[in-house]
Scaffold this motif. Structure first.
Motif, PDB file in Angstrom:
ATOM      1  N   THR B  77      12.660  64.292  11.517  1.00  0.00           N
ATOM      2  CA  THR B  77      12.666  64.176  12.972  1.00  0.00           C
ATOM      3  C   THR B  77      13.240  62.827  13.392  1.00  0.00           C
ATOM      4  OG1 THR B  77      10.788  65.638  13.244  1.00  0.00           O
ATOM      5  CG2 THR B  77      11.194  64.084  15.019  1.00  0.00           C
ATOM      6  N   LEU B  78      12.729  61.765  12.767  1.00  0.00           N
ATOM      7  CA  LEU B  78      13.222  60.431  13.126  1.00  0.00           C
ATOM      8  C   LEU B  78      14.702  60.295  12.800  1.00  0.00           C
ATOM      9  CD1 LEU B  78      10.198  58.261  11.984  1.00  0.00           C
ATOM     10  CD2 LEU B  78      10.895  58.835  14.314  1.00  0.00           C
ATOM     11  N   VAL B  81      16.644  62.259  15.469  1.00  0.00           N
ATOM     12  CA  VAL B  81      16.605  61.563  16.753  1.00  0.00           C
ATOM     13  C   VAL B  81      17.500  60.323  16.702  1.00  0.00           C
ATOM     14  CG1 VAL B  81      15.103  60.221  18.247  1.00  0.00           C
ATOM     15  CG2 VAL B  81      14.371  62.443  17.442  1.00  0.00           C
ATOM     16  N   GLY B  82      17.544  59.697  15.527  1.00  0.00           N
ATOM     17  CA  GLY B  82      18.398  58.524  15.375  1.00  0.00           C
ATOM     18  C   GLY B  82      19.752  58.877  14.798  1.00  0.00           C
ATOM     19  N   TRP B  83      20.295  59.993  15.216  1.00  0.00           N
ATOM     20  CA  TRP B  83      21.569  60.473  14.645  1.00  0.00           C
ATOM     21  C   TRP B  83      22.681  59.477  14.839  1.00  0.00           C
ATOM     22  CZ3 TRP B  83      25.771  62.289  17.930  1.00  0.00           C
ATOM     23  CH2 TRP B  83      25.504  62.114  19.294  1.00  0.00           C
ATOM     24  N   TRP B  84      22.573  58.675  15.901  1.00  0.00           N
ATOM     25  CA  TRP B  84      23.677  57.754  16.171  1.00  0.00           C
ATOM     26  C   TRP B  84      23.814  56.710  15.074  1.00  0.00           C
ATOM     27  CZ3 TRP B  84      26.781  58.918  20.288  1.00  0.00           C
ATOM     28  CH2 TRP B  84      27.840  58.064  20.491  1.00  0.00           C
ATOM     29  N   TRP B  85      22.731  56.457  14.366  1.00  0.00           N
ATOM     30  CA  TRP B  85      22.773  55.461  13.299  1.00  0.00           C
ATOM     31  C   TRP B  85      23.547  55.957  12.096  1.00  0.00           C
ATOM     32  CZ3 TRP B  85      21.448  50.591  13.981  1.00  0.00           C
ATOM     33  CH2 TRP B  85      20.498  50.253  14.952  1.00  0.00           C
ATOM     34  N   ARG B  88      25.798  60.672  12.415  1.00  0.00           N
ATOM     35  CA  ARG B  88      27.076  60.755  13.096  1.00  0.00           C
ATOM     36  C   ARG B  88      28.191  60.282  12.162  1.00  0.00           C
ATOM     37  NH1 ARG B  88      28.768  56.567  16.179  1.00  0.00           N
ATOM     38  NH2 ARG B  88      30.652  56.923  17.399  1.00  0.00           N
ATOM     39  N   GLU B 270      31.395  67.909  15.875  1.00  0.00           N
ATOM     40  CA  GLU B 270      30.467  66.779  15.869  1.00  0.00           C
ATOM     41  C   GLU B 270      29.479  66.822  17.022  1.00  0.00           C
ATOM     42  OE1 GLU B 270      33.533  63.627  13.980  1.00  0.00           O
ATOM     43  OE2 GLU B 270      32.263  62.954  15.605  1.00  0.00           O
ATOM     44  N   ARG B 271      29.899  67.456  18.111  1.00  0.00           N
ATOM     45  CA  ARG B 271      29.003  67.466  19.277  1.00  0.00           C
ATOM     46  C   ARG B 271      27.767  68.320  19.036  1.00  0.00           C
ATOM     47  NH1 ARG B 271      33.296  69.062  23.509  1.00  0.00           N
ATOM     48  NH2 ARG B 271      34.164  69.866  21.595  1.00  0.00           N
ATOM     49  N   SER B 274      24.703  66.330  18.369  1.00  0.00           N
ATOM     50  CA  SER B 274      23.935  65.732  19.466  1.00  0.00           C
ATOM     51  C   SER B 274      22.924  66.735  20.013  1.00  0.00           C
ATOM     52  CB  SER B 274      24.882  65.215  20.545  1.00  0.00           C
ATOM     53  OG  SER B 274      25.042  66.156  21.566  1.00  0.00           O
ATOM     54  N   THR B 275      23.271  68.011  19.996  1.00  0.00           N
ATOM     55  CA  THR B 275      22.293  69.026  20.415  1.00  0.00           C
ATOM     56  C   THR B 275      21.189  69.139  19.373  1.00  0.00           C
ATOM     57  OG1 THR B 275      24.060  70.238  21.492  1.00  0.00           O
ATOM     58  CG2 THR B 275      22.002  71.423  21.098  1.00  0.00           C
ATOM     59  N   SER B 277      20.141  66.988  17.520  1.00  0.00           N
ATOM     60  CA  SER B 277      19.316  65.775  17.440  1.00  0.00           C
ATOM     61  C   SER B 277      17.976  65.960  18.146  1.00  0.00           C
ATOM     62  CB  SER B 277      20.062  64.583  18.039  1.00  0.00           C
ATOM     63  OG  SER B 277      20.067  64.677  19.444  1.00  0.00           O
ATOM     64  N   TRP B 278      17.943  66.805  19.153  1.00  0.00           N
ATOM     65  CA  TRP B 278      16.631  67.069  19.778  1.00  0.00           C
ATOM     66  C   TRP B 278      16.144  68.475  19.462  1.00  0.00           C
ATOM     67  CZ3 TRP B 278      16.496  71.113  23.191  1.00  0.00           C
ATOM     68  CH2 TRP B 278      17.714  71.505  23.750  1.00  0.00           C
TER      69      TRP B 278
END
Lengths: 100, 895
Positions: B77-78, B81-85, B88, B270-271, B274-275, B277-278
């Motif tokens: 989960t973490l 949620v922190g996919w940007w780190w 991605r 890739e988008r 982002s979906t 991620s939650w």
């Protein structure tokens, strides 16, 4: 006034976007701290298991809601500034540099 | 419910899955992807993280350890949620580099190393096999639950069920998992079937949960009371395990081959990440929501000693909810099968790309050249690998005999697979990470895992003796497998994670710092770490002496004839060539290698191209060139800039020169017309008067004298003019001889004034001098200098238009220079004309200056230049002022 809803200049949009990225980077850090709170519950039988379970699921839910909001906002800003769906690469390319 | 019905329903379910996969595949093949590549399908496909271990095991885990079961889902989960780190970057690299598996990722990052790829594959197989066994076991166990009568359900039958499940899964995976060779062409059929299974297992668990909370316990409040009253609430939370397991599950989420497969390889866009991620954390939360209630109710409801791992199934059965139980069975079946299918695909890709192909190529190299249909070989090796992986799982299940608590096997598996983490994450963010470091770190971590967790978990006296487990090998206490370095009392998983990760990371870092990466490694490292910075990829290939035809032959074998031909044709077109054979530019080779990598992995693709390119692979110099490319471009552009500046300068100079030439030409024309005019005027009068004289008319002697006087005057004027011209041309050519002699300045000025006295006889012309200052002995061409003075004084006398004309002659000596100023009190010379007075024939007005040819000042200037000095107009003196200056070295004050 309809003018107030429009950004004053374009830089504001990319500024917003960078702060959104910051936020989405921060969320897991706060999430991690919250999820480590059970480290304090080591005494057996010191609290209600059901309440603790609910606490964890509530925190989980907040994480989901917050990151869903951020993901949506990020998608909107990238569509607005990066030429839409056709160019996700372009929109995200400068993501690592923090240029104001 | 009879066993036959269960078998029938599950067969029907499998058939539905086949149909779904088939339809999705067909739809994708027709190019109508639509919802097939929606973020929803992507998110649901990630749910293979929740295997039968989750579906059945979570409840058992909760019974044993309370809330701790949640840690397995909090880590992912973490991470999501922190996919940007991290995620991605991982997905971007996976897409950019056409990565086919986690082994390919790591091999590719560290210079397309075949060794590293092989090692990661070995770890993955070793770590995943028990997990596959676990899934097979869960399916078998759940079947066993339905066969409530022991009759006809003894050991051989169980064995049979497991075997049939394994065979069925093999068929499905081979059918839909090896349809296309290019791993980057997603397995739409498989992914869609998995998405369906994800929905089934979620619905099943939620249904049981709702039934338990509202059907059995009687509401939320009641359920909470039951939870607090249950023995589970007395289970303490182990802090070290809580922390370790969150980390471990997050790391495993990244490193598990099947997760990497759905997360990176099957990612379409890739988008979608982002979906997910939650949405994926939401899925995880939902699937775990009712675990605790089910565990508590199960403990209350079922007789002591019941297997808590099967509560999800046994609770509905105990309440005679057959339909619900059936749904649960299908959910568990889905969880198990989807994991096995994806794991088998991922592992088979890794095995065939990193074990079979390198070995085959080694053998082939011995036989010489690339020949034979690689495409068929790769597909066949992949199919065989799938069968082998499932067979291994089956064997493990049979040998271990099952029975062990499901969760324990899962965690041991996780710990092994996670040993890849330092090399993976280090490779993504640290350019200094090297192949040696990655290899050494992973090997050490792997060794620690085997020694501290895997072998002891098998049990005492199987591989390790009880004595060794308790006191270390040969009684060396600090080598005790579960208490390394004399740190006892840790949970085995925490202990293993602590030491394996610590040693792994340390060795990885030290190895990386101490070793020196090869050129290709550095190239790949830069591409991975800086994946977001630059779209363009530096080149790994030189333009070598390779025949395109060889490449085409090879590409056809791997990509298939039509695909390869299309690729070559498109490239040739892009290069502006006809036919199928493009030039082997580095760009093209890079692209071709990447296409091949999509099928056989980066290491094998690189090796294949290398085989043809024999010895023209990347060298340090190429690398330097690549690194210097930017610098070169910058240098080039600055050179261009300099050049253009220079051009501008030259152009300006040329323009000035052109202006000068044009002006000179105008001047020349003016000079010619002037001189013609100057010559013509006296000539005309000479001719006219001489004609009068010749006409023979009677002229008085007086008239004759007058007329011949005029002719004489005009002839003299002509002579003067010609003399002056001659003089000027002599001076200008530098042919004038200077006759130097000593003279006193005063005498020269006296002479000049004397010889011009006649010019202004009619008016009083005052001349003011300071005679003492003029007592200077000069060594110069006296005649020439006098000529200058005469000219200047004469000009003053002629042109000074004041009522009381006056001329000041001031002599001064300053610095090394003698200056003589001639200043009159007339109206002076207008500023615009000051520039032209020294030019030939420059006459300002024609009023009082009929005399003189306008050459005087021009001659003066030439003389002064010859004498090493100058003459210039001195503005701002209240009248016309000329300054004559000479170097003082030749000026000596008279004694």
């Amino acid at each position: 006034m309809s003018d107030r809803t429009k950004p004053l200049f374009l830089a504001r949009q990319s500024y917003r976007r960078r702060r959104l990225i910051d936020a989405s980077r921060l969320v897991p850090l706060f999430g991690a701290v919250i999820m480590l709170i059970p480290l304090l519950w080591t005494e057996p039988g010191s609290g209600s298991l059901a309440v603790r379970g609910l606490f964890l699921f509530a925190a989980w839910g907040v994480l989901v809601v917050v990151s869903a909001g951020l993901a949506r906002l990020l998608a909107v800003t990238s569509d607005g500034s990066g030429g839409g769906a056709a160019a996700p690469d372009q929109a995200e390319a400068p993501g690592d540099g923090d240029v104001l | 419910m009879s066993f036959d019905i269960v078998v029938g329903v599950s067969l029907a379910y499998v058939l539905v899955l086949f149909v779904v996969a088939f339809l999705a595949e067909r739809r994708a093949r027709r190019g109508r992807l639509g919802w097939l590549r929606s973020p929803l399908v992507y998110t649901l496909s990630l749910s293979i993280y929740c295997t039968a271990w989750t579906f059945y095991g979570a409840v058992g885990y909760a019974v044993r350890s309370g809330l701790e079961f949640l840690t397995i889902y909090l880590g992912p989960t973490l991470l999501m949620v922190g996919w940007w780190w991290l995620l991605r970057k991982l997905v971007r690299i996976g897409r950019n580099q056409r990565i086919t598996s986690i082994a390919d990722m790591i091999s590719s990052r560290y210079g397309k190393s075949a060794t590293l790829g092989g090692l990661v594959t070995a770890i993955a197989v070793l770590g995943t096999t028990p997990y596959i066994a676990l899934q097979l076991q869960s399916v078998t166990l759940s079947f066993g639950v339905f066969a409530d009568t022991p009759v006809g359900w003894d050991t051989p039958d169980q064995w049979l069920v497991t075997a049939w499940v394994a065979i069925g899964l093999t068929v499905f995976t081979v059918l839909f998992g090896t349809r296309n060779l290019d791993a980057n062409e997603r397995h739409h059929g498989v992914v869609t079937a998995i998405a369906v299974e994800a929905v089934v297992k979620l619905v099943a668990l939620l249904a049981v949960g709702i039934f338990v909370v509202w059907g059995i316990a009687g509401g939320i409040g009641e359920t909470m009371a039951r939870i607090d009253a249950s023995p589970i609430s007395q289970v303490p939370i182990d802090g070290s395990r809580w922390f370790t397991l969150i980390f471990l599950s997050g790391a495993a989420f990244l490193c598990l081959p099947r997760m990497f497969q759905v997360l990176v390889v099957e990612n379409d866009d890739e988008r979608h990440l982002s979906t997910a991620s939650w949405a994926f954390p939401l899925y995880l939360a939902a699937i775990n929501l009712f675990v605790l209630p089910i565990a508590v109710v199960g403990l209350d409801l079922l007789p002591p000693g019941s297997n808590p791992d099967l509560f999800v199934l046994t609770v509905p059965l105990a309440m005679n909810q057959d339909m619900l139980a059936m749904l649960v069975f299908l959910g568990g079946f889905s969880a198990a099968t989807s994991m096995v299918i994806v794991a088998a695909i991922a592992l088979s890709t890794m095995v065939s790309n990193h074990v079979v192909i390198p070995i085959w190529m080694g053998v082939r190299r011995g036989l010489g050249g690339t020949s034979g249909d690689v495409r068929g070989l790769v597909l066949m090796s992949r199919r065989l690998s799938i069968a082998a992986v499932l067979a291994l799982g089956f064997l493990y299940h049979q040998v271990s005999g099952g029975g062990a608590a499901l969760a324990v096997i899962g965690l041991i598996s996780f710990c092994g697979v996670v040993q890849v983490l330092p090399a993976l994450v280090g490779g993504l963010f640290w350019r200094g990470a090297t192949r040696i470091g990655a290899l050494a770190g992973t090997l050490c971590g792997f060794a620690v895992w085997v020694y501290c967790l895997l072998l002891p978990s098998i049990g005492a006296d199987v591989v390790m003796s009880a004595e060794m487990l308790a006191h270390g090998p040969g009684g060396i206490a600090w080598l005790t497998p579960q208490a390394l370095f004399g740190v006892p009392g840790l949970d085995p998983v925490v202990h293993c994670m602590l030491w394996s990760m610590l040693i792994n990371t340390m060795v990885f870092c030290i190895g990386s710092l101490a070793s020196f990466p090869g050129p290709l490694e550095r190239l790949q490292g830069a591409q991975f770490v800086n994946v977001f910075e630059d779209g363009a990829n530096p080149r790994g290939w030189n333009e070598g002496a390779v025949e395109s035809e060889d490449l085409l032959v090879m590409a056809q074998r791997i990509l298939g004839a039509r695909e390869a031909q299309n690729l070559f044709l498109a490239e040739a077109r892009a290069q502006g060539k006809g036919g199928y054979l493009p030039d082997n530019t580095p760009d093209f080779l890079e692209r071709l290698e990447r296409e091949l990598a999509g099928s056989v992995g980066a290491a094998a693709a690189h090796a294949m191209v290398e085989q043809i390119m024999t010895g023209s692979s990347v060298t340090v110099r190429d690398l330097m060139a690549v690194a210097d490319e930017t610098a070169q471009i910058m240098e080039y552009s600055s050179q261009l800039e300099g050049k253009s500046r220079e051009l501008e300068r030259t152009a300006r100079q040329l323009r000035v020169a052109n202006d000068k030439l044009t002006a000179l030409s105008v001047q020349k024309d003016a000079f010619l017309s002037q001189i013609s005019h100057e010559l013509r005027t006296p000539m005309t009068s000479i001719r006219a008067f001489s004609e009068i004289l010749m006409s023979g008319e009677t002229l008085s002697a007086e008239e004759q004298t007058h007329y011949s006087g005029v002719i004489h005057d005009e002839a003299q004027r002509l002579t003067r003019l010609l003399d002056a011209l001659l003089d000027l041309s002599v001076l200008e050519d530098g042919r004038a001889q200077l006759a130097e002699q000593d003279a006193v300045l005063r005498d020269l000025i006296d002479r000049a004034i004397l010889s011009t006295t006649s010019l202004s006889s009619n008016t009083v012309f005052e001349i003011r001098r300071d005679e003492p200052s003029e007592k200077i002995v000069l060594r110069t061409d006296v005649d020439r200098l006098s000529q200058v003075f005469i000219n200047l004084v004469a000009n003053a006398r002629k042109y000074c238009d004041a009522e009381k004309p006056r001329l000041d002659i001031r002599v001064s000596r300053a610095g090394g220079e003698l200056t003589i100023d001639f200043v009159d009190n007339g109206s002076g010379i207008p500023a615009a004309s000051q520039q032209v007075i020294f030019e030939k024939f420059a006459r300002l007005s024609t009023a009082s200056a009929v005399d003189g040819a306008g050459l005087g000042l021009a001659i003066c200037r030439e003389i002064m230049v010859r004498l090493g000095g100058s003459v210039a107009y001195l503005p701002g003196q209240g009248g016309a002022a000329f300054r004559v200056s000479m170097p003082v070295a030749e000026a000596v004050r008279a004694a």
